[in-house]
Motif scaffolding. Structure first.
Motif, PDB file in Angstrom:
ATOM      1  N   TYR A  53      -1.143   8.713  -4.222  1.00  0.00           N
ATOM      2  CA  TYR A  53      -1.091   7.364  -4.810  1.00  0.00           C
ATOM      3  C   TYR A  53      -2.219   7.095  -5.935  1.00  0.00           C
ATOM      4  CZ  TYR A  53      -1.004   2.138  -4.830  1.00  0.00           C
ATOM      5  OH  TYR A  53      -1.073   0.981  -5.332  1.00  0.00           O
ATOM      6  N   GLN A  54      -3.326   7.314  -5.608  1.00  0.00           N
ATOM      7  CA  GLN A  54      -4.496   7.035  -6.422  1.00  0.00           C
ATOM      8  C   GLN A  54      -4.349   7.869  -7.790  1.00  0.00           C
ATOM      9  OE1 GLN A  54      -7.880   7.665  -3.929  1.00  0.00           O
ATOM     10  NE2 GLN A  54      -8.325   5.432  -4.042  1.00  0.00           N
ATOM     11  N   LEU A  55      -3.988   8.976  -7.730  1.00  0.00           N
ATOM     12  CA  LEU A  55      -3.592   9.878  -8.995  1.00  0.00           C
ATOM     13  C   LEU A  55      -2.748   9.079  -9.980  1.00  0.00           C
ATOM     14  CD1 LEU A  55      -4.599  12.778 -10.051  1.00  0.00           C
ATOM     15  CD2 LEU A  55      -2.229  13.506  -9.089  1.00  0.00           C
ATOM     16  N   PHE A  56      -1.766   8.585  -9.641  1.00  0.00           N
ATOM     17  CA  PHE A  56      -0.925   7.592 -10.341  1.00  0.00           C
ATOM     18  C   PHE A  56      -1.253   6.090 -10.524  1.00  0.00           C
ATOM     19  CE2 PHE A  56       1.788  11.326  -8.737  1.00  0.00           C
ATOM     20  CZ  PHE A  56       2.234  11.579 -10.089  1.00  0.00           C
ATOM     21  N   ARG A  57      -2.061   5.857  -9.866  1.00  0.00           N
ATOM     22  CA  ARG A  57      -2.182   4.258  -9.889  1.00  0.00           C
ATOM     23  C   ARG A  57      -3.908   4.065 -10.253  1.00  0.00           C
ATOM     24  NH1 ARG A  57       1.463   0.991 -10.599  1.00  0.00           N
ATOM     25  NH2 ARG A  57       2.150  -0.166  -8.555  1.00  0.00           N
ATOM     26  N   LEU A  58      -4.755   4.779 -10.022  1.00  0.00           N
ATOM     27  CA  LEU A  58      -6.110   4.437 -10.541  1.00  0.00           C
ATOM     28  C   LEU A  58      -6.270   4.538 -11.899  1.00  0.00           C
ATOM     29  CD1 LEU A  58      -8.662   4.593  -8.375  1.00  0.00           C
ATOM     30  CD2 LEU A  58      -9.062   6.900  -9.237  1.00  0.00           C
ATOM     31  N   VAL A  59      -7.283   3.735 -12.479  1.00  0.00           N
ATOM     32  CA  VAL A  59      -7.571   3.447 -13.647  1.00  0.00           C
ATOM     33  C   VAL A  59      -8.403   4.600 -14.065  1.00  0.00           C
ATOM     34  CG1 VAL A  59      -7.466   0.725 -13.517  1.00  0.00           C
ATOM     35  CG2 VAL A  59      -9.783   2.124 -13.146  1.00  0.00           C
ATOM     36  N   LYS A  60      -8.379   4.723 -15.493  1.00  0.00           N
ATOM     37  CA  LYS A  60      -9.100   5.808 -16.337  1.00  0.00           C
ATOM     38  C   LYS A  60     -10.572   5.776 -15.773  1.00  0.00           C
ATOM     39  CE  LYS A  60     -10.024   7.949 -20.639  1.00  0.00           C
ATOM     40  NZ  LYS A  60      -9.934   8.051 -22.028  1.00  0.00           N
ATOM     41  N   GLY A  61     -11.245   6.871 -15.316  1.00  0.00           N
ATOM     42  CA  GLY A  61     -12.659   6.917 -15.091  1.00  0.00           C
ATOM     43  C   GLY A  61     -12.929   6.281 -13.656  1.00  0.00           C
ATOM     44  N   GLY A  62     -11.799   6.153 -12.735  1.00  0.00           N
ATOM     45  CA  GLY A  62     -12.000   5.731 -11.386  1.00  0.00           C
ATOM     46  C   GLY A  62     -12.378   6.909 -10.631  1.00  0.00           C
TER      47      GLY A  62
END
Length: 159
Positions: free
Chosen positions: A83-92
């Motif tokens: 989920y975070q791979l697709f929804r996390l902001v750049k640099g997160g």
């Protein structure tokens, strides 16, 4: 970056398989004609394989609960990672995934420690009992999941 993500994903899947097998397999303690796991005590007598449910003692129920929790938390951290791979902001950073993975490692460590301290002794007339492969897999899964959790803390998402 893609190779790092693929490596982390493969490591995570390996850990999940190790935890699942160690929880479900019937070889936490083996010796002679007996094998004991988290769920059943089995014995081979006269060519037959007979199993009884594990004891209702508190310590074995605690180990059962901790191992099931470790599998669940590892699975939830895998879902959180995707989920975070697709929804996390750049640099997160993957903190949520790391927390679940580190919790999974702590659960498997606590379960293995409790089993180590309270493991059943061999009965009179039986061969000496030894820890089986499922027990060893649980101990192997502990440092791997801890390292995986620490990798998730350091890992940042890039484009």
């Amino acid at each position: 970056m893609l190779l790092i993500l693929l490596g982390v994903l493969i490591l995570h899947l390996v850990i999940l398989v190790l935890l699942f097998v160690s929880t479900a397999a019937n070889a936490w303690t083996v010796g002679g004609s007996r094998s004991t796991d988290l769920w059943y005590n089995c014995q081979t007598t006269n060519g037959g394989y007979h199993c009884r449910p594990a004891s209702n003692e508190d310590w074995i129920q605690a180990v059962q609960a901790l191992m099931v929790l470790s599998v669940l938390f590892c699975f939830f951290s895998l879902i959180a990672f995707v989920y975070q791979l697709f929804r996390l902001v750049k640099g997160g950073r993957f903190f949520f995934t790391a927390i679940f993975q580190i919790l999974a490692s702590l659960f498997v460590m606590c379960g293995a420690i409790i089993y180590t301290v309270m493991s059943p002794e061999a009965e009179a007339g039986e061969a000496v009992a030894a820890f089986g492969y499922a027990y060893i897999l649980a101990w192997v899964a502990f440092p791997l999941s801890l390292v995986s959790g620490l990798i998730y803390i350091v890992l940042r998402k890039r484009e």
